[in-house]
Design a protein around this motif. Structure first.
Motif, PDB file in Angstrom:
ATOM      1  N   GLY A  14      -5.355  10.386  -9.770  1.00 21.86           N
ATOM      2  CA  GLY A  14      -6.143  10.341  -8.546  1.00 21.86           C
ATOM      3  C   GLY A  14      -6.783   9.000  -8.272  1.00 21.86           C
ATOM      4  N   ILE A  15      -6.193   7.915  -8.791  1.00 25.10           N
ATOM      5  CA  ILE A  15      -6.752   6.579  -8.616  1.00 25.10           C
ATOM      6  C   ILE A  15      -5.974   5.858  -7.512  1.00 25.10           C
ATOM      7  N   PRO A  16      -6.626   5.401  -6.453  1.00 27.51           N
ATOM      8  CA  PRO A  16      -5.924   4.653  -5.403  1.00 27.51           C
ATOM      9  C   PRO A  16      -5.254   3.403  -5.971  1.00 27.51           C
ATOM     10  N   CYS A  17      -4.036   3.138  -5.517  1.00 26.83           N
ATOM     11  CA  CYS A  17      -3.241   2.040  -6.068  1.00 26.83           C
ATOM     12  C   CYS A  17      -2.752   1.100  -4.972  1.00 26.83           C
ATOM     13  N   ILE A  18      -2.569  -0.140  -5.369  1.00 29.97           N
ATOM     14  CA  ILE A  18      -1.788  -1.096  -4.609  1.00 29.97           C
ATOM     15  C   ILE A  18      -0.836  -1.783  -5.572  1.00 29.97           C
ATOM     16  N   VAL A  19       0.198  -2.412  -5.031  1.00 32.23           N
ATOM     17  CA  VAL A  19       1.072  -3.281  -5.812  1.00 32.23           C
ATOM     18  C   VAL A  19       0.852  -4.696  -5.300  1.00 32.23           C
ATOM     19  N   LEU A  20       0.587  -5.621  -6.219  1.00 32.79           N
ATOM     20  CA  LEU A  20       0.266  -6.995  -5.812  1.00 32.79           C
ATOM     21  C   LEU A  20       0.543  -7.927  -6.977  1.00 32.79           C
ATOM     22  N   GLY A  21       1.539  -8.792  -6.809  1.00 31.69           N
ATOM     23  CA  GLY A  21       1.846  -9.691  -7.906  1.00 31.69           C
ATOM     24  C   GLY A  21       2.705 -10.865  -7.494  1.00 31.69           C
ATOM     25  N   PRO A  22       2.839 -11.837  -8.404  1.00 34.24           N
ATOM     26  CA  PRO A  22       3.650 -13.033  -8.129  1.00 34.24           C
ATOM     27  C   PRO A  22       5.129 -12.746  -8.286  1.00 34.24           C
ATOM     28  N   GLY A  23       5.947 -13.467  -7.535  1.00 35.04           N
ATOM     29  CA  GLY A  23       7.385 -13.339  -7.648  1.00 35.04           C
ATOM     30  C   GLY A  23       7.972 -12.445  -6.575  1.00 35.04           C
ATOM     31  N   GLY A  24       9.291 -12.524  -6.427  1.00 30.67           N
ATOM     32  CA  GLY A  24       9.985 -11.783  -5.391  1.00 30.67           C
ATOM     33  C   GLY A  24      10.798 -10.633  -5.957  1.00 30.67           C
ATOM     34  N   LEU A  25      10.627  -9.447  -5.386  1.00 30.65           N
ATOM     35  CA  LEU A  25      11.388  -8.278  -5.833  1.00 30.65           C
ATOM     36  C   LEU A  25      12.859  -8.411  -5.465  1.00 30.65           C
ATOM     37  N   ASN A  26      13.148  -8.769  -4.228  1.00 26.68           N
ATOM     38  CA  ASN A  26      14.522  -8.725  -3.730  1.00 26.68           C
ATOM     39  C   ASN A  26      15.337  -9.971  -4.048  1.00 26.68           C
ATOM     40  N   ASP A  27      14.667 -11.116  -4.235  1.00 25.25           N
ATOM     41  CA  ASP A  27      15.440 -12.335  -4.461  1.00 25.25           C
ATOM     42  C   ASP A  27      15.406 -12.820  -5.910  1.00 25.25           C
ATOM     43  N   GLN A  28      14.596 -12.188  -6.779  1.00 27.12           N
ATOM     44  CA  GLN A  28      14.493 -12.655  -8.154  1.00 27.12           C
ATOM     45  C   GLN A  28      14.617 -11.539  -9.192  1.00 27.12           C
ATOM     46  N   PHE A  30       3.727   6.696  -3.694  1.00 26.61           N
ATOM     47  CA  PHE A  30       2.320   6.826  -3.299  1.00 26.61           C
ATOM     48  C   PHE A  30       2.061   6.060  -2.013  1.00 26.61           C
ATOM     49  N   THR A  31       0.976   6.410  -1.353  1.00 31.15           N
ATOM     50  CA  THR A  31       0.441   5.627  -0.243  1.00 31.15           C
ATOM     51  C   THR A  31      -1.064   5.523  -0.420  1.00 31.15           C
ATOM     52  N   THR A  32      -1.631   4.430   0.047  1.00 30.87           N
ATOM     53  CA  THR A  32      -3.076   4.211  -0.011  1.00 30.87           C
ATOM     54  C   THR A  32      -3.567   3.835   1.383  1.00 30.87           C
ATOM     55  N   ASP A  33      -4.686   4.394   1.762  1.00 22.94           N
ATOM     56  CA  ASP A  33      -5.278   4.145   3.081  1.00 22.94           C
ATOM     57  C   ASP A  33      -5.508   2.646   3.273  1.00 22.94           C
ATOM     58  N   PRO A  34      -4.984   2.056   4.353  1.00 17.76           N
ATOM     59  CA  PRO A  34      -5.191   0.614   4.576  1.00 17.76           C
ATOM     60  C   PRO A  34      -6.650   0.231   4.734  1.00 17.76           C
ATOM     61  N   ILE A  66       0.808  -1.220   0.000  1.00 19.44           N
ATOM     62  CA  ILE A  66       0.000   0.000   0.000  1.00 19.44           C
ATOM     63  C   ILE A  66       0.839   1.268   0.000  1.00 19.44           C
ATOM     64  N   ALA A  67       2.147   1.136   0.044  1.00 20.65           N
ATOM     65  CA  ALA A  67       3.026   2.298   0.042  1.00 20.65           C
ATOM     66  C   ALA A  67       4.244   1.989  -0.810  1.00 20.65           C
ATOM     67  N   CYS A  68       4.640   2.952  -1.611  1.00 21.07           N
ATOM     68  CA  CYS A  68       5.726   2.734  -2.561  1.00 21.07           C
ATOM     69  C   CYS A  68       6.574   3.987  -2.659  1.00 21.07           C
ATOM     70  N   ARG A  69       7.870   3.826  -2.555  1.00 23.85           N
ATOM     71  CA  ARG A  69       8.755   4.972  -2.748  1.00 23.85           C
ATOM     72  C   ARG A  69       8.785   5.369  -4.223  1.00 23.85           C
ATOM     73  N   GLY A  70       9.124   6.624  -4.476  1.00 24.52           N
ATOM     74  CA  GLY A  70       9.381   7.080  -5.826  1.00 24.52           C
ATOM     75  C   GLY A  70      10.870   7.102  -6.099  1.00 24.52           C
ATOM     76  N   LEU A 122      12.605   8.697  -3.499  1.00 22.87           N
ATOM     77  CA  LEU A 122      11.688   9.698  -2.970  1.00 22.87           C
ATOM     78  C   LEU A 122      10.645   9.074  -2.060  1.00 22.87           C
ATOM     79  N   MET A 123      10.367   9.739  -0.965  1.00 26.21           N
ATOM     80  CA  MET A 123       9.210   9.382  -0.163  1.00 26.21           C
ATOM     81  C   MET A 123       7.952   9.907  -0.867  1.00 26.21           C
ATOM     82  N   PRO A 124       6.780   9.347  -0.577  1.00 27.44           N
ATOM     83  CA  PRO A 124       5.580   9.720  -1.328  1.00 27.44           C
ATOM     84  C   PRO A 124       5.281  11.215  -1.350  1.00 27.44           C
ATOM     85  N   GLU A 125       5.631  11.934  -0.291  1.00 24.37           N
ATOM     86  CA  GLU A 125       5.298  13.360  -0.240  1.00 24.37           C
ATOM     87  C   GLU A 125       6.384  14.239  -0.845  1.00 24.37           C
ATOM     88  N   GLU A 126       7.490  13.657  -1.309  1.00 17.64           N
ATOM     89  CA  GLU A 126       8.615  14.457  -1.783  1.00 17.64           C
ATOM     90  C   GLU A 126       8.487  14.810  -3.258  1.00 17.64           C
TER      91      GLU A 126
END
Length: 402
Positions: free
Chosen positions: A357-371, A314-318, A189-193, A274-278
């Protein structure tokens, strides 16, 4: 709806039964085999594979050329007049690089995993979206709003595809967006830029035997990089619970013409997460004030810092229905009940959240850090299936019949 014991309704179970898991694996492999290294190639072959699959499943497909041989693809499954759900992905992959034990673009399955460049980032996510949308269409289920896959070019470099898409995107059509980047099936629900910055320092050449006659650009750049180091440490002192902090990283440095010549020039590339507000421009302005305050700029030394690329976070309200729905859908799809998380990398979702202005999440198969971005990249075949099921359930629950 009448629910089964595992939380999946009879209607949802019927749609899930339309999922073609063999085709899911085949499409992922075909997308991987199409390549699309960036920088170094184009996404044309990958888009062609994706287009053929989307048209075969009956979606409305639109291609928009961003640059020669580089097309964004938008595939839509129409619904009613209500707001729909957007899925977002990209067709490029990072260069394969060294260290592979097999051809990175000849995918193969072994021990429950599919190997090849892009299996995790993010051809598997793209295939899961397509097969999820195909299952919903095959079921005949009526939707209150559209489902749409937006697949852009150049995400791995300068974001040309998403930048071209945003000004033309319809406003108010979509209530939510799922970015199918690899998250180990966790709802992010939160992603750095990110921003790429070019630092240039100009000085004046002189014989190294009389260095005072010149102005050494490399020495001045070293003083500037000390400001980078200090700011990086200051940023790390303030931690976001999901994202950590903004960061600086020095990528490349070049300068000078020879050992016996005072360097008249120096060029440095910088990565500033970047942090979401930067805002990257504000960061540049404040940084240059520090350079001037330190007395580096002037007396024959000229320092400039320009933005080459900016990708917002970005960040999205949990508590948003997208987030709550994604967590529930993943649990019911067999992915377990995970807490929400943050993503230290950057993705195109920041543009969708900020500019559309569309709320976002990131959700998918696979590993970011190990693959992702690593030799012998692979994705769990089971994770591909779980992701496709979760996308089906989330789409039905957000825009399906009630």
């Amino acid at each position: 709806m009448t629910s089964t014991a595992d939380g999946v309704s009879a209607l949802e179970a019927g749609v899930l039964s339309q999922l073609d898991h063999d085709e899911l694996l085949l499409l992922t492999a075909s997308l991987v085999a199409a390549g699309g290294e960036n920088p170094g190639s184009t996404e044309e072959a990958t888009v062609a594979v994706l287009r053929e699959a989307c048209e075969r499943y009956g979606f409305d497909v639109e291609l928009t050329e961003v640059a020669p041989g580089r097309q964004n693809l938008v595939a839509t499954l129409e619904g009613g007049t209500g707001q729909g759900l957007m899925f977002l992905g990209h067709s490029d992959v990072v260069p394969a690089g060294e260290g592979w034990t097999s051809d990175p673009f000849e995918p193969y399955a072994r021990d429950g995993r599919l190997y090849g460049r892009g299996t995790t980032d993010m051809k598997g996510g793209l295939a899961a979206i397509v097969l999820a949308m195909a299952a919903i269409r095959a079921s005949g289920e009526q939707l209150r709003g559209p489902l749409q896959l937006v697949c852009t070019v150049d995400e791995e470099d300068r974001g040309l595809g998403l930048r071209a898409y945003v000004p033309t995107a319809q406003r108010g059509v979509f209530a939510a967006c799922v970015v199918a980047e690899p998250t180990d099936l966790q709802t992010v629900i939160a992603c750095r830029g990110d921003s790429y910055l070019s630092l240039t320092v100009g000085g004046r050449a002189a014989h190294s035997g009389r260095p005072g006659d010149g102005r050494n650009a490399i020495a001045a750049a070293a003083r500037v990089l000390e400001i980078v180091r200090a700011d990086h440490e200051a940023l790390s002192a303030v931690q976001h619970p999901l994202l950590g902090s903004g960061t600086w990283s020095v990528g490349t440095i070049t300068g000078g013409t020879g050992t016996s010549v005072v360097a008249a020039d120096c060029a440095v590339t910088l990565d500033r997460r970047l942090m979401p507000e930067e805002n990257a421009q504000l960061i540049v302005n404040e940084f240059m004030e520090k350079v001037r305050d330190a007395g580096i700029d002037g007396d024959g030394i000229v320092v400039s810092l320009v933005i080459d690329m900016e990708m917002p976070g970005f960040t999205t309200d949990p508590a948003h229905p997208l987030v709550v729905g994604a967590v529930e859908a993943m649990a019911d799809a067999g992915g377990g009940r995970q807490s929400v998380g943050g993503w230290s990398a950057a993705c195109d979702g920041g543009f969708v959240a900020r500019d559309l202005g569309i709320p976002c999440i990131v959700l998918g198969p696979g590993g970011l850090n190990d693959q992702a971005h690593q030799p012998n990249e692979s994705v769990s075949i089971n994770e591909l299936a779980i992701a496709a099921r979760a996308y089906v359930l989330l789409a039905l629950r957000l825009v399906g019949r009630q």
